[in-house]
Design a protein around this motif. Structure first.
Motif, PDB file in Angstrom:
ATOM      1  N   UNK A  67      -6.005   2.104 -11.370  1.00  0.00           N
ATOM      2  CA  UNK A  67      -6.546   2.058 -10.123  1.00  0.00           C
ATOM      3  C   UNK A  67      -8.022   2.965  -9.936  1.00  0.00           C
ATOM      4  N   UNK A  68      -7.655   3.962 -10.983  1.00  0.00           N
ATOM      5  CA  UNK A  68      -9.156   4.973 -11.175  1.00  0.00           C
ATOM      6  C   UNK A  68     -10.059   3.920 -11.910  1.00  0.00           C
ATOM      7  N   UNK A  69      -9.896   3.028 -12.724  1.00  0.00           N
ATOM      8  CA  UNK A  69     -10.570   2.466 -13.522  1.00  0.00           C
ATOM      9  C   UNK A  69     -11.233   1.296 -12.602  1.00  0.00           C
ATOM     10  N   UNK A  70     -10.267   0.924 -11.575  1.00  0.00           N
ATOM     11  CA  UNK A  70     -11.018  -0.125 -10.715  1.00  0.00           C
ATOM     12  C   UNK A  70     -11.846   0.463  -9.846  1.00  0.00           C
ATOM     13  N   UNK A  71     -11.491   1.773  -9.096  1.00  0.00           N
ATOM     14  CA  UNK A  71     -12.437   2.418  -8.410  1.00  0.00           C
ATOM     15  C   UNK A  71     -13.703   2.669  -9.213  1.00  0.00           C
ATOM     16  N   UNK A  72     -13.487   3.228 -10.500  1.00  0.00           N
ATOM     17  CA  UNK A  72     -14.809   3.441 -11.154  1.00  0.00           C
ATOM     18  C   UNK A  72     -15.861   2.256 -11.408  1.00  0.00           C
ATOM     19  N   UNK A 123     -15.668  -0.214  -9.398  1.00  0.00           N
ATOM     20  CA  UNK A 123     -16.137  -0.710  -7.941  1.00  0.00           C
ATOM     21  C   UNK A 123     -17.461   0.226  -7.952  1.00  0.00           C
ATOM     22  N   UNK A 124     -17.461   1.465  -8.123  1.00  0.00           N
ATOM     23  CA  UNK A 124     -18.599   2.455  -8.162  1.00  0.00           C
ATOM     24  C   UNK A 124     -19.617   2.173  -8.766  1.00  0.00           C
ATOM     25  N   UNK A 125     -19.166   1.518 -10.250  1.00  0.00           N
ATOM     26  CA  UNK A 125     -20.267   1.143 -11.346  1.00  0.00           C
ATOM     27  C   UNK A 125     -20.865  -0.262 -10.578  1.00  0.00           C
ATOM     28  N   UNK A 126     -20.011  -0.881 -10.384  1.00  0.00           N
ATOM     29  CA  UNK A 126     -20.570  -2.269  -9.993  1.00  0.00           C
ATOM     30  C   UNK A 126     -21.453  -2.016  -8.497  1.00  0.00           C
ATOM     31  N   UNK A 127     -21.016  -1.161  -7.738  1.00  0.00           N
ATOM     32  CA  UNK A 127     -21.865  -0.767  -6.554  1.00  0.00           C
ATOM     33  C   UNK A 127     -23.262  -0.066  -6.947  1.00  0.00           C
ATOM     34  N   UNK A 128     -23.118   0.711  -7.942  1.00  0.00           N
ATOM     35  CA  UNK A 128     -24.558   1.250  -8.396  1.00  0.00           C
ATOM     36  C   UNK A 128     -25.389   0.311  -9.134  1.00  0.00           C
ATOM     37  N   UNK A 129     -24.560  -0.823 -10.013  1.00  0.00           N
ATOM     38  CA  UNK A 129     -25.415  -1.819 -10.463  1.00  0.00           C
ATOM     39  C   UNK A 129     -25.974  -2.592  -9.350  1.00  0.00           C
ATOM     40  N   UNK A 130     -25.246  -2.738  -8.554  1.00  0.00           N
ATOM     41  CA  UNK A 130     -25.584  -3.578  -7.481  1.00  0.00           C
ATOM     42  C   UNK A 130     -27.072  -2.929  -6.758  1.00  0.00           C
ATOM     43  N   UNK A 131     -26.897  -1.765  -6.713  1.00  0.00           N
ATOM     44  CA  UNK A 131     -27.825  -0.999  -5.784  1.00  0.00           C
ATOM     45  C   UNK A 131     -29.275  -1.054  -6.938  1.00  0.00           C
TER      46      UNK A 131
END
Length: 631
Positions: free
Chosen positions: A479-484, A486-494
């Motif tokens: 779950x933590x990896x998934x959240x990380x 997701x955040x990583x993907x969000x940052x990557x998306x940004x």
């Protein structure tokens, strides 16, 4: 007197004696009681006469019985016959009629004539001569005195597809009678029965279609012949069917025929295209189909000497195909089943692609915990000749070797170590003793454990709790990896969005630059065109100016000449007028020029004022006017 007394008294009652029967008969017609009473009265009146009548009737009856016994009388109908047998001969008398014979010298036997139907016949034998004959219906048959007949038998009715084999027991010859007909055997002939019970010896002709054949063997000569359709076959008298109606074999690209010659005992494979019909002494052993070998397959063939031939589909990259030659057979191996441990499956085509087999092994950890492992083995055949030489069950060898390696690897680890790193243990087990697999021409790719459980129930509960906790921890980590992620993907998306925006700004700047350059080029082009136009205009203007200048020059020249003439004439007049007043010629000239210039300025100013809307205000000083006012 007695009943036989013939005294006159008896004679006296003779009329009553003669009248007695008539009287009794007439009274009987009136009724039984009347007859009885009449008899009683007559007996009472004439007792002796009654006794005499009864005695006479008895005598006559006895006499008639003796005559009948001495000479026989028989009445016959239309369908009866009387066989009379004497001391030395026999004779028959046929009805209808009354037959008389001497019953003291002969005996008689009544018998019925034999009625033969339309499809019946009998064989008749003469008991004295032994001669035999045939009687056919329809007929009402009366036998002779010395003839005996069989029971009526049905005639043999043959259709156009029937025939019978007839054996003449007198000569021993056989013949064939074909239909359509009605066959009537002679007494010495009998039908040779067919193979079907109850058909009366009737054989059916063999119907052959276009692609059918049959074999017939002559039992007298041993000769065999083959008949091919389409036709209706009637065998000869001594021929029997040794091979029933059989379809010919269509030999094509996918079908061949293995044929055995009964003369030489050799086998041959017929592969020529067409419809194959065996010869008289050929037997079809087998119809063989084309064996196709895919590019990833190998088929092994063994001959009578035990040599192997390998048909490998990957030799040419597109597969191969062949017919199994005579005296060769496909090598069939029996491998362990991929899913069932106690089942073996026949294998004739060896698949060279990666294969899998499931397993369920019981292993024991270092801390003495029994585990049941379930998983999958991925393996592959890489060297078929070596595999054929070394093993008969490569799948079983791989499974048992993997089991041994897995048990050995797990036995060196505790349950906790196994749970934390069972993938490494399985990988280690898969890489152990690779020479074992190479020696058998196989390769073990991977050994995967899909599930494990404790064999003991109590240990299983503890293991389940450990697994549950481990699973929860893994889930939380996941779950933590998934959240990380997701955040990583969000940052990557940004970041991608910013990069895209930057790229968009650059693109827009480039577009503006390109647009500005285009506009600049357009303006430059327009300016160039305007300049060219101006140059052309200026050139034209120059020509115009030159022309105007030339004209102005000529005009000015003309005007100058005119003005010079005017000036000269005016000056001449001025000098002439002023010569006496102003003796200095230079001063006169200067004064004349000043006057001329001022006159021209006034004329120009006046012309300008006259052509515009300006107002001219003049002072008296400007006009230099002197007013003479009268007082």
């Amino acid at each position: 007197p007695t009943v036989w007394d013939t005294t006159p008294a008896t004679t006296h009652h003779l009329p009553a004696l003669l009248f007695l029967p008539a009287m009794i008969a007439s009274n009987c017609c009136r009724g039984p009681q009347t007859a009885a009473s009449a008899v009683k009265q007559t007996v009472k009146r004439h007792p002796k006469a009654c006794i005499a009548v009864i005695s006479l009737i008895s005598f006559v009856s006895l006499l008639l019985i003796i005559i009948a016994l001495a000479s026989g009388i028989v009445d016959l109908t239309d369908t009866e016959q009387l066989l009379i047998s004497g001391p030395s001969s026999k004779r028959v008398a046929n009805g209808p009629g009354r037959i008389y014979f001497n019953s003291f010298r002969s005996s008689a036997k009544k018998r019925d004539a034999m009625l033969l139907g339309e499809l019946q016949y009998v064989h008749i034998t003469h008991t004295l001569t032994g001669a035999e004959r045939t009687a056919a219906g329809p007929e009402l048959l009366f036998l002779g005195a010395h003839e005996e007949a069989t029971k009526p038998m049905p005639k043999v009715v043959l259709t156009k597809t029937d025939y019978v084999k007839v054996l003449d027991e007198r000569t021993g010859t056989r013949r064939i009678v074909k239909g359509p007909s009605i066959f009537l055997p002679e007494p010495t002939e009998r039908l040779v029965g067919s193979e079907n019970v109850g058909d009366g010896g009737i054989h059916a002709a063999q119907k052959l279609l276009k692609n059918q054949y049959l074999k017939l063997a002559d039992s007298a000569t041993g000769k065999v012949r083959v008949l091919i359709g389409e036709q209706l076959v009637f065998p000869d008298a001594f021929e029997t069917v040794v091979q029933p109606v059989t379809d010919a074999v269509n030999v094509d690209d996918d079908t061949a025929v293995l044929v055995l010659s009964t003369l030489t005992g050799q086998q041959r494979l017929v592969i020529e295209r067409g419809t194959f019909v065996p010869g008289p002494y050929d037997e079809i052993v087998e119809v063989r189909s084309l064996i196709r070998v895919e590019p990833h397959e190998v088929v092994v063939v063994q001959d009578t000497h035990g040599s192997y031939t390998f048909y490998n589909g990957e030799d040419n990259g597109v597969g191969t195909s062949f017919f199994l030659p005579p005296h060769h057979e496909l090598v069939t191996m029996y491998w362990s089943s991929a899913s069932s441990p106690n089942e073996r499956v026949p294998i004739t085509t060896i698949d060279l692609r990666a294969q899998y087999a499931t397993f369920e092994y019981t292993v024991r950890t270092q801390d003495n915990v029994e585990l049941v492992l379930e998983g999958t083995i991925f393996w592959q055949v890489v060297d078929t000749p070596k595999m054929i030489e070394k093993t008969a069950d490569p799948r079983g060898d791989v499974k048992y070797k993997a089991r041994s390696a897995l048990m050995q690897a797990v036995s060196t680890a505790t349950l906790e170590a196994f749970m934390l790193g069972f993938n490494e243990l399985v990988t280690t087990a898969a890489t152990m003793d690779t020479a074992f697999y190479e020696d058998r021409g196989v390769q073990l790719h991977t050994l995967e454990v899909t599930s494990f459980s404790c064999k003991d129930h109590a240990q299983s509960l503890i293991l389940q709790e450990i697994i549950r906790e481990t699973t929860n921890r893994i889930n939380r980590l996941q779950q933590q990896r998934s959240e990380n992620d997701v955040a990583k993907e969000r940052l990557a998306a940004d970041l991608d969005l910013a990069i895209q925006r930057q790229a968009l700004v650059r693109a827009e700047a480039d577009i503006e630059t390109i647009r500005a350059l285009a506009e600049q080029r357009t303006r430059a082009g327009v300016a160039t065109e305007e300049l060219n136009s101006d140059i052309a205009l200026e050139v034209t203007r120059q020509d115009l100016v030159d022309a105007k200048a030339l004209n102005d020059n000529l005009l000015a020249k003309a005007q100058g000449q005119a003005q010079g003439l005017r000036f000269a004439s005016g000056m001449s007049r001025f000098l002439a007028e002023m010569n006496d007043t102003v003796p200095d010629a230079a001063g006169l000239y200067k004064h004349f020029v000043t006057q001329e210039i001022e006159s021209q300025q006034v004329a120009t100013t006046t012309a300008n004022l006259g052509s515009g809307s300006a107002n001219l205000f003049l002072t008296p000083a400007d006009l230099d006017l002197k007013l003479n006012l009268q007082s």
